[in-house]
Write an enzyme that holds these catalytic residues in place. Structure first.
Site, short mmCIF file in Angstrom:
data_model
loop_
_atom_site.label_atom_id
_atom_site.label_comp_id
_atom_site.label_asym_id
_atom_site.label_seq_id
_atom_site.Cartn_x
_atom_site.Cartn_y
_atom_site.Cartn_z
N SER A 1 60.12 4.32 -49.45
CA SER A 1 58.90 3.61 -49.82
C SER A 1 57.96 3.51 -48.60
CB SER A 1 59.26 2.25 -50.41
OG SER A 1 58.17 1.68 -51.08
N HIS B 1 63.13 2.18 -58.26
CA HIS B 1 62.75 2.12 -56.84
C HIS B 1 63.81 1.44 -55.98
CE1 HIS B 1 59.36 2.62 -54.02
NE2 HIS B 1 59.61 1.43 -53.51
N ASP C 1 60.37 4.69 -61.68
CA ASP C 1 59.97 3.83 -60.57
C ASP C 1 58.65 3.14 -60.94
OD1 ASP C 1 58.80 2.92 -58.17
OD2 ASP C 1 59.81 4.48 -57.00
#
Lengths: 284, 284
Positions: free
Chosen positions: A150, A262, A228
């Site tokens: 991320s 995620h 995600d």
């Protein structure tokens, strides 16, 4: 270079997961990082993979949740994972939101007050930390790769693209690929780097950096879960990075993982593949 | 039997790690448990392994830190892990210490006020939870095993020893083996079961239970790190259990792991071996 203080050491998969703290020159504070030393580190020098974590994380999340130690042990690589920002500075505004300030350093060197004296995670990761690791652990000179998740995937990409040849390989789980164009990135870059008109943003945005990359061949390994929610919210924008890579002839691997989100559950499911990928580059 | 509410679902290693809550009849409160459904669960019925956690844990620790999902996926077993005590009852004294009350149910059925109406983790785990799982998930009838850590290792041992034949196999990481003789156990048993003179303690102590075990052959698989500070503090006392097993001809495997401590790093390093052990019993 200040001394390291060992604050945790746990045997896991035959090696030791350690945490150290030290006085960081760039960050102007005490900073912590994790080091996994596989059993092979007792006998010889090894390559190292750096892991950069995402928003809100400290060094703990990756250590506790990724399961990476098993694969580092199998492949004989050291893994180092720093914190995501300076800590305990009490800069006004550094704790008002989860996506800016503490836990959200974005791996840039800030140019704007009040951040520019301490929010230098880029220099910390690519310079100070590498020196500390090489001085204190059995590292094969120059044998290092980088990966992240991320915000840390963004970090891994810009650290490698801005330092051609420094890392043997780079990979990213669900990276923020084009921060100049997503809400998280716009907020962070405005705060740390000033308004877009400053011209600074493109120097810290992987999608922009591939357009001018000029160094040894570098393949970008991008991993992304299909479910995600931040992909759906257009925070990650991998399609922009993949398109820029294609246009500018930067090799890219883009793996979409059906049904994954995620979280660290997603990371844990595929980190073996990433560590194997880096280990192959590092053993060349 | 109340309905289940799904409160989390994350894809991991091809299956889904879920968390559910429900109104527990025995505990008199809303209770949560984790269920890992490996990919094979989409096509057929599977065996199940129950995991019981240690002091201070909720259902989250095992889910996030053990890495068990990989091995459950490889062996095609479901894993269910309940919480360690009732929650949100606000019984006077239930939150004053980390080793009694909330997070510390000790897997007994309490006989003493004010605990006896709700602190029935033994009946919850061995009866209510098994029924809920069999009604809501694709479980092969009767194909269940049990394992746990520390207080949960004690729980796994007594659940199997007190219910001959209910579980196909049992294993424990760093279990509290003889609670009647260690500080944690004396505190918990005094509170939940009354003074030692009540005669209740031996019914909830694995080292005492093996002395009168009378059922199908049951092998106890005990795992223990050599650098476990609670072993050194005489909270675990595996030597007492192993001695009782030998004297009373109950088969026992006692594996000592050199250099490992009491943490989830230790569990993560050896859970593959435990899941493989149970899978072999469950596939017979």
């Amino acid at each position: 270079m200040g001394a390291l203080t060992e604050i945790a050491s746990n045997k896991v998969f035959g090696g030791f997961q350690k945490v150290f703290s030290h006085e960081s020159k760039y960050l102007g504070c005490v900073s912590k990082f994790g080091v996994y030393l596989p059993p092979q580190a007792e006998e010889k020098k090894l390559p190292v993979i750096y892991w950069l974590s995402g928003l809100t994380c400290s060094e703990a999340n990756f250590i506790e949740k990724s399961g990476a130690q098993r694969y580092a042990s199998e492949h004989g690589v050291i893994i180092v994972n720093p914190d995501t920002s300076p800590r305990n500075l009490n800069i006004a505004g550094d704790s008002e939101s989860w996506d800016f300030g503490v836990g959200a350093g974005f791996y840039v060197d800030a140019t704007q007050a009040p951040w520019k004296n301490n929010y230098k995670m880029f220099s910390y990761v690519t310079s100070e930390l590498i020196q500390i690791i090489s001085e204190n652990f059995p590292i094969l000179d120059g044998k290092q790769s980088i990966m992240g998740h991320s915000m840390g995937g963004h970090g891994a990409l810009i650290c490698s693209l801005k330092n051609p040849g420094l890392y043997k390989s780079v990979s990213a789980f669900a990276p923020i690929c084009n921060p100049s164009e997503c809400p998280w990135g716009v907020k962070a870059f405005t705060g740390y780097l000033g308004p877009k008109e400053s011209g600074e943003w493109a120097q810290w945005d992987a999608t922009e950096l591939v357009k001018s990359y000029n160094g040894p061949p570098l393949e970008l390994f991008i991993d992304q879960g299909s479910e995600d929610n931040f992909l759906q919210a257009k925070q990650l924008l991998p399609e922009n990075l993949v398109e820029a890579c294609k246009t500018h002839h930067v090799p890219v691997i883009y793996k979409k993982r059906e049904g994954y989100n995620h979280s660290y559950f997603y990371i844990a499911s595929f980190i073996e593949e990433h560590i194997k990928y880096h280990a192959e580059y590092l053993q060349k």
